[in-house]
Design a protein around this motif. Structure first.
Motif, PDB file in Angstrom:
ATOM      1  N   TYR A 132       0.824  -1.201   0.000  1.00  0.00           N
ATOM      2  CA  TYR A 132       0.000   0.000   0.000  1.00  0.00           C
ATOM      3  C   TYR A 132       0.859   1.252   0.000  1.00  0.00           C
ATOM      4  O   TYR A 132       1.905   1.294   0.636  1.00  0.00           O
ATOM      5  CB  TYR A 132      -0.881   0.038   1.261  1.00  0.00           C
ATOM      6  N   TYR A 133       0.382   2.290  -0.706  1.00  0.00           N
ATOM      7  CA  TYR A 133       1.038   3.590  -0.720  1.00  0.00           C
ATOM      8  C   TYR A 133       0.010   4.658  -0.364  1.00  0.00           C
ATOM      9  O   TYR A 133      -1.100   4.679  -0.917  1.00  0.00           O
ATOM     10  CB  TYR A 133       1.626   3.894  -2.109  1.00  0.00           C
ATOM     11  N   TRP A 134       0.379   5.528   0.544  1.00  0.00           N
ATOM     12  CA  TRP A 134      -0.489   6.649   0.922  1.00  0.00           C
ATOM     13  C   TRP A 134      -0.563   7.657  -0.195  1.00  0.00           C
ATOM     14  O   TRP A 134       0.395   7.901  -0.906  1.00  0.00           O
ATOM     15  CB  TRP A 134       0.062   7.361   2.158  1.00  0.00           C
ATOM     16  N   SER A 135      -1.709   8.291  -0.316  1.00  0.00           N
ATOM     17  CA  SER A 135      -1.861   9.399  -1.260  1.00  0.00           C
ATOM     18  C   SER A 135      -2.023  10.705  -0.480  1.00  0.00           C
ATOM     19  O   SER A 135      -2.307  10.706   0.719  1.00  0.00           O
ATOM     20  CB  SER A 135      -3.082   9.185  -2.158  1.00  0.00           C
ATOM     21  N   LEU A 136      -1.872  11.785  -1.174  1.00  0.00           N
ATOM     22  CA  LEU A 136      -2.127  13.111  -0.613  1.00  0.00           C
ATOM     23  C   LEU A 136      -3.626  13.364  -0.494  1.00  0.00           C
ATOM     24  O   LEU A 136      -4.075  14.162   0.310  1.00  0.00           O
ATOM     25  CB  LEU A 136      -1.479  14.169  -1.518  1.00  0.00           C
ATOM     26  N   SER A 137      -4.409  12.632  -1.290  1.00  0.00           N
ATOM     27  CA  SER A 137      -5.858  12.835  -1.368  1.00  0.00           C
ATOM     28  C   SER A 137      -6.549  12.346  -0.098  1.00  0.00           C
ATOM     29  O   SER A 137      -6.476  11.165   0.244  1.00  0.00           O
ATOM     30  CB  SER A 137      -6.435  12.088  -2.567  1.00  0.00           C
ATOM     31  N   GLU A 138      -7.231  13.262   0.565  1.00  0.00           N
ATOM     32  CA  GLU A 138      -7.953  12.906   1.785  1.00  0.00           C
ATOM     33  C   GLU A 138      -9.346  12.383   1.438  1.00  0.00           C
ATOM     34  O   GLU A 138     -10.022  12.908   0.561  1.00  0.00           O
ATOM     35  CB  GLU A 138      -8.075  14.123   2.700  1.00  0.00           C
ATOM     36  N   TYR A 139      -9.752  11.339   2.134  1.00  0.00           N
ATOM     37  CA  TYR A 139     -11.102  10.792   1.997  1.00  0.00           C
ATOM     38  C   TYR A 139     -12.067  11.622   2.835  1.00  0.00           C
ATOM     39  O   TYR A 139     -13.170  11.928   2.423  1.00  0.00           O
ATOM     40  CB  TYR A 139     -11.094   9.333   2.442  1.00  0.00           C
ATOM     41  N   ASN A 140     -11.632  11.963   4.027  1.00  0.00           N
ATOM     42  CA  ASN A 140     -12.343  12.876   4.913  1.00  0.00           C
ATOM     43  C   ASN A 140     -11.274  13.490   5.828  1.00  0.00           C
ATOM     44  O   ASN A 140     -10.096  13.160   5.689  1.00  0.00           O
ATOM     45  CB  ASN A 140     -13.481  12.167   5.676  1.00  0.00           C
ATOM     46  N   PRO A 141     -11.618  14.377   6.745  1.00  0.00           N
ATOM     47  CA  PRO A 141     -10.588  15.042   7.545  1.00  0.00           C
ATOM     48  C   PRO A 141      -9.664  14.117   8.351  1.00  0.00           C
ATOM     49  O   PRO A 141      -8.569  14.513   8.723  1.00  0.00           O
ATOM     50  CB  PRO A 141     -11.388  15.954   8.480  1.00  0.00           C
ATOM     51  N   SER A 142     -10.076  12.882   8.577  1.00  0.00           N
ATOM     52  CA  SER A 142      -9.229  11.997   9.374  1.00  0.00           C
ATOM     53  C   SER A 142      -8.692  10.794   8.600  1.00  0.00           C
ATOM     54  O   SER A 142      -8.005   9.951   9.157  1.00  0.00           O
ATOM     55  CB  SER A 142      -9.995  11.501  10.606  1.00  0.00           C
ATOM     56  N   ARG A 143      -8.997  10.707   7.294  1.00  0.00           N
ATOM     57  CA  ARG A 143      -8.556   9.555   6.500  1.00  0.00           C
ATOM     58  C   ARG A 143      -8.106   9.998   5.112  1.00  0.00           C
ATOM     59  O   ARG A 143      -8.630  10.941   4.551  1.00  0.00           O
ATOM     60  CB  ARG A 143      -9.696   8.553   6.352  1.00  0.00           C
ATOM     61  N   ALA A 144      -7.134   9.250   4.585  1.00  0.00           N
ATOM     62  CA  ALA A 144      -6.637   9.523   3.231  1.00  0.00           C
ATOM     63  C   ALA A 144      -6.753   8.251   2.398  1.00  0.00           C
ATOM     64  O   ALA A 144      -6.907   7.152   2.932  1.00  0.00           O
ATOM     65  CB  ALA A 144      -5.188   9.984   3.283  1.00  0.00           C
ATOM     66  N   TRP A 145      -6.662   8.407   1.090  1.00  0.00           N
ATOM     67  CA  TRP A 145      -6.751   7.269   0.185  1.00  0.00           C
ATOM     68  C   TRP A 145      -5.425   6.530   0.137  1.00  0.00           C
ATOM     69  O   TRP A 145      -4.356   7.137   0.152  1.00  0.00           O
ATOM     70  CB  TRP A 145      -7.111   7.734  -1.216  1.00  0.00           C
ATOM     71  N   LEU A 146      -5.517   5.210   0.041  1.00  0.00           N
ATOM     72  CA  LEU A 146      -4.374   4.319  -0.176  1.00  0.00           C
ATOM     73  C   LEU A 146      -4.532   3.683  -1.546  1.00  0.00           C
ATOM     74  O   LEU A 146      -5.657   3.449  -1.998  1.00  0.00           O
ATOM     75  CB  LEU A 146      -4.369   3.184   0.852  1.00  0.00           C
ATOM     76  N   VAL A 147      -3.429   3.380  -2.198  1.00  0.00           N
ATOM     77  CA  VAL A 147      -3.471   2.608  -3.443  1.00  0.00           C
ATOM     78  C   VAL A 147      -2.575   1.395  -3.244  1.00  0.00           C
ATOM     79  O   VAL A 147      -1.444   1.522  -2.776  1.00  0.00           O
ATOM     80  CB  VAL A 147      -2.997   3.455  -4.650  1.00  0.00           C
ATOM     81  N   HIS A 148      -3.102   0.221  -3.574  1.00  0.00           N
ATOM     82  CA  HIS A 148      -2.339  -1.020  -3.469  1.00  0.00           C
ATOM     83  C   HIS A 148      -1.646  -1.264  -4.810  1.00  0.00           C
ATOM     84  O   HIS A 148      -2.313  -1.355  -5.825  1.00  0.00           O
ATOM     85  CB  HIS A 148      -3.253  -2.188  -3.100  1.00  0.00           C
ATOM     86  N   MET A 149      -0.338  -1.381  -4.798  1.00  0.00           N
ATOM     87  CA  MET A 149       0.442  -1.494  -6.029  1.00  0.00           C
ATOM     88  C   MET A 149       0.430  -2.882  -6.657  1.00  0.00           C
ATOM     89  O   MET A 149       1.033  -3.084  -7.695  1.00  0.00           O
ATOM     90  CB  MET A 149       1.897  -1.072  -5.789  1.00  0.00           C
ATOM     91  N   ASN A 150      -0.275  -3.825  -6.066  1.00  0.00           N
ATOM     92  CA  ASN A 150      -0.358  -5.148  -6.669  1.00  0.00           C
ATOM     93  C   ASN A 150      -1.740  -5.389  -7.262  1.00  0.00           C
ATOM     94  O   ASN A 150      -1.907  -6.224  -8.117  1.00  0.00           O
ATOM     95  CB  ASN A 150      -0.045  -6.230  -5.641  1.00  0.00           C
TER      96      ASN A 150
END
Length: 130
Positions: A106-124
């Protein structure tokens, strides 16, 4: 009256503008990385650093780690991570030249889902999570 030798007139040298494609190594003004997005003319784009954090980080620590890499560095957006995933094979080929690679995690993104969570992208799996 003194005489001055007039230099021969010459055309100004036109700067050679390098063009890039996804997967190219980028090095200029102390900035190094691999190109993961490029404009249609190949003269503008985005790079990712050769350096990755040595351990897993929570989002706020990952954000801080990226900004500590120097001016202009930040976490990629969710959309940028998806572009990186789509070019993972060619990017890993370039990263191998500096003994690095994108992991299948998993890699963190700058994009926030809401004020306390951000989007992750799984590279596999090319999946996004929040």
């Amino acid at each position: 009256m003194p005489q001055y030798q007039q230099p021969a007139y010459s055309q100004p040298v036109q700067p050679i503008e390098k063009t890039y494609k996804v997967g190219d190594r980028y090095e200029a003004n102390g900035v190094q990385g691999v190109v993961f997005e490029v404009s249609s003319d190949g003269k503008h784009g985005k790079i990712m650093s050769f350096t990755q954090a040595s351990n897993k980080l929570v989002w706020s620590s990952a954000n801080t780690w990226c900004s500590n890499q120097g001016a202009g560095w930040r976490l990629p957006t969710k959309e940028e991570l998806c572009l990186i995933y789509n070019s993972k094979t060619i990017l890993n080929s370039t990263l191998a030249s500096v003994n690095a690679r994108l992991s299948d995690g998993y890699y963190w993104s700058l994009s926030e889902y809401n004020p306390s969570r951000a989007w992750l992208v799984h590279m596999n799996e090319d999946l996004t999570y929040n």
